[in-house]
Design an enzyme around this catalytic site. Sequence first.
Site, PDB file in Angstrom:
ATOM      1  N   ALA A 124       0.808  -1.221   0.000  1.00  0.00           N
ATOM      2  CA  ALA A 124       0.000   0.000   0.000  1.00  0.00           C
ATOM      3  C   ALA A 124       0.842   1.273   0.000  1.00  0.00           C
ATOM      4  O   ALA A 124       0.365   2.331   0.404  1.00  0.00           O
ATOM      5  CB  ALA A 124      -0.970   0.012   1.185  1.00  0.00           C
ATOM      6  N   SER A 210       0.277  -5.846  -6.080  1.00  0.00           N
ATOM      7  CA  SER A 210      -0.431  -4.799  -5.337  1.00  0.00           C
ATOM      8  C   SER A 210       0.251  -3.435  -5.546  1.00  0.00           C
ATOM      9  O   SER A 210       0.424  -3.032  -6.686  1.00  0.00           O
ATOM     10  CB  SER A 210      -0.508  -5.198  -3.854  1.00  0.00           C
ATOM     11  OG  SER A 210      -1.450  -4.423  -3.184  1.00  0.00           O
ATOM     12  N   ALA A 211       0.660  -2.749  -4.471  1.00  0.00           N
ATOM     13  CA  ALA A 211       1.335  -1.466  -4.683  1.00  0.00           C
ATOM     14  C   ALA A 211       2.625  -1.671  -5.493  1.00  0.00           C
ATOM     15  O   ALA A 211       3.063  -0.772  -6.209  1.00  0.00           O
ATOM     16  CB  ALA A 211       1.655  -0.795  -3.354  1.00  0.00           C
ATOM     17  N   ASP A 338      -9.539 -10.475  -5.086  1.00  0.00           N
ATOM     18  CA  ASP A 338      -8.626  -9.430  -4.626  1.00  0.00           C
ATOM     19  C   ASP A 338      -9.310  -8.454  -3.682  1.00  0.00           C
ATOM     20  O   ASP A 338      -8.691  -7.897  -2.787  1.00  0.00           O
ATOM     21  CB  ASP A 338      -8.124  -8.618  -5.835  1.00  0.00           C
ATOM     22  CG  ASP A 338      -6.735  -9.038  -6.283  1.00  0.00           C
ATOM     23  OD1 ASP A 338      -5.936  -9.455  -5.433  1.00  0.00           O
ATOM     24  OD2 ASP A 338      -6.469  -8.925  -7.489  1.00  0.00           O
ATOM     25  N   HIS A 452      -6.501 -11.425  -1.935  1.00  0.00           N
ATOM     26  CA  HIS A 452      -5.377 -10.560  -2.306  1.00  0.00           C
ATOM     27  C   HIS A 452      -4.063 -11.166  -1.799  1.00  0.00           C
ATOM     28  O   HIS A 452      -3.978 -11.566  -0.643  1.00  0.00           O
ATOM     29  CB  HIS A 452      -5.613  -9.192  -1.649  1.00  0.00           C
ATOM     30  CG  HIS A 452      -4.785  -8.091  -2.208  1.00  0.00           C
ATOM     31  ND1 HIS A 452      -4.744  -7.792  -3.552  1.00  0.00           N
ATOM     32  CD2 HIS A 452      -3.959  -7.199  -1.594  1.00  0.00           C
ATOM     33  CE1 HIS A 452      -3.935  -6.756  -3.741  1.00  0.00           C
ATOM     34  NE2 HIS A 452      -3.448  -6.383  -2.574  1.00  0.00           N
TER      35      HIS A 452
END
Length: 556
Positions: A124, A210-211, A338, A452
Amino acid sequence: MEKLLLVLFVVWLNPSSAAQLGVVQTEGGLVEGWRHRMGLFRTVDVFQGVPFADVPGMWEKPKPHPGWDGILKATKYRDRCLQVTLLQTKTQGSEDCLYLNIFVPQGRSLSTNLPVMVYLFGGAFLLGASNDVEVLGDSLYDGKEMADRGGVIIVTVNYRVGTLGFLSSGDARMPGNYGLWDQHAAISWVRRNIERFGGNPDNMTIFGQSAGAVSVSFQMLSPYSKGLFRRAITQCGVALSPWALQRNPMALTKKIARKVGCWKFNEDEMLNCLKKADPVDLTKAGSIDVLLLLGKGVVMDLLELAPVIDGDFIPDEPSNLFHNAAQFDYLAGINSMDGHIFAGVDVPSINSKTNTTVEQVTHLLARLTKEKGNAAVPSAIAVYSAHWGSSPEPAVVKKTVVDIETDFLFLVPTQVALQLHAKNSSGARTYSYLFNMKTRIPGFPRWVEAEHAEDLQYLFGKPYAFPLVYFPRHRDLSGYMIAYWTNFARTGDPNRGDSRVPVPWPPFTPNHRPYLTINHKMSRSSVNYDLRSHYVSYWTQTYSKLPAKKNQEEEA
Ligand SMILES: *[C@@H]1O[C@H](CO)[C@@H](O)[C@H](O)[C@H]1NC(C)=O
Ligand SMILES: *[C@@H]1O[C@H](CO)[C@@H](O)[C@H](O)[C@H]1NC(C)=O
Ligand SMILES: *[C@@H]1O[C@H](CO)[C@@H](O)[C@H](O)[C@H]1NC(C)=O
């Protein structure tokens, strides 16, 4: 004779019979790693904690490392970049954190000209590290299995996160994107130095989740990456994701300034005060507090520290930058659930025995689409409840909540990115997948598929590294993923390379949009077309044409 046999046997078992790199000359100086035995005549040379840049100044771009004398022992992971802990209560890590790790597979002769895969971790933009998430005493991102089974060099890199990585004034005073510059410096270091480790610098793939996937996407779109690498893989995130950009960075900077006692009416004075503040206090000020939601927002709103359009590394709206990515082969996908982790916070009833009500679903849609006022709610609920019938099974309603979050946060932006890439590329390839292995997380309801980040344990070969905690079907899946991913890194085509794949994966083109469903049972029926196209067209056609709400002031 027996003695001779014994000696022969010992020599045979000794991993030194596989080739070893030994001390390697890099641009900063000599480094020496250690070797891990994988099997007969197979080892992986591991280098941990190799510096790719100097200790960064606060809110400055990374600088070249000054170098060192003697041999740097690269046998331990270095500190993660300063960040809040998962529970957001404390900080951990250091400002001295710009290091990377290298995993080089060796056989009987020394490896040369290997494809290279550089991994960007997720978290994140707030936390995470190249050696993150300890699983059974090893990092989830440990590259040994993937390197050995796929015949590629794996590199995992650190980058700044949180306040120190992404705070921005939205202008030249504090442009932001420091974490993206760190990633760029790491990829450039690999390009300049990897040949000495047996890698082919003209054959580099960057991949992330993800990030980390959003980061890969930004690296592809940035004009600074021209010719730097050849291919890219995004797992569960792209630059078009609604959580990928901070569009009002000054408001966030003011909020952080208040928390560390730096709020001043004069912005220059405020920024000067921030630059002198304690890095630990600043890092803590970037923590998120889920309790602040109080039913008003959604988890996504809390992910505030993120890349910005800085007019430099990211010169424009991501959707206007796909011509820069046209040179790269691209493989992208998502996990079927996710959005489950977000949905479970936004609508807690989905994971409990309580029924999820229509009102809760409508309320979620209203919060997700608040940029359009209430204008989108009737059409969105109509699209998502169309298959319910008059009295839907409770699990159907709960699954709809997950679908909404998965579509909005991950699936739809990824489909748009695939299409923009396929349309722009001339010669470079595009591939799309859906990972839907049933969850292994205990305690979730039965209908939960791939949560996720559940793809990573298979990609990094954990079912092989820890055979006792996985079943044979998990090793099958792990083998398939490593084969597709490393073939793609080798040739730009997941089907062609050193590893056999269970089913051919056709490329995604503007008019022919196949995707591969990835799980432990793969056959010709794993190839399908137009992933959730009905929902994709709702968000990209109907929803995007609705006028934005006029006054979008955020409550501070
Ligand atoms: C190529 O990418 C640009 C953004 O850089 C986008 O505006 C355009 O629509 C794409 N081209 C095609 C043919 O889709
Ligand atoms: C939940 O929904 C099911 C199916 O609609 C219904 O049979 C059941 O009574 C509901 N449970 C509660 C506690 O309302
Ligand atoms: C990339 O690596 C593969 C396998 O070593 C090789 O066949 C291919 O020619 C390489 N590509 C380039 C551009 O060097």
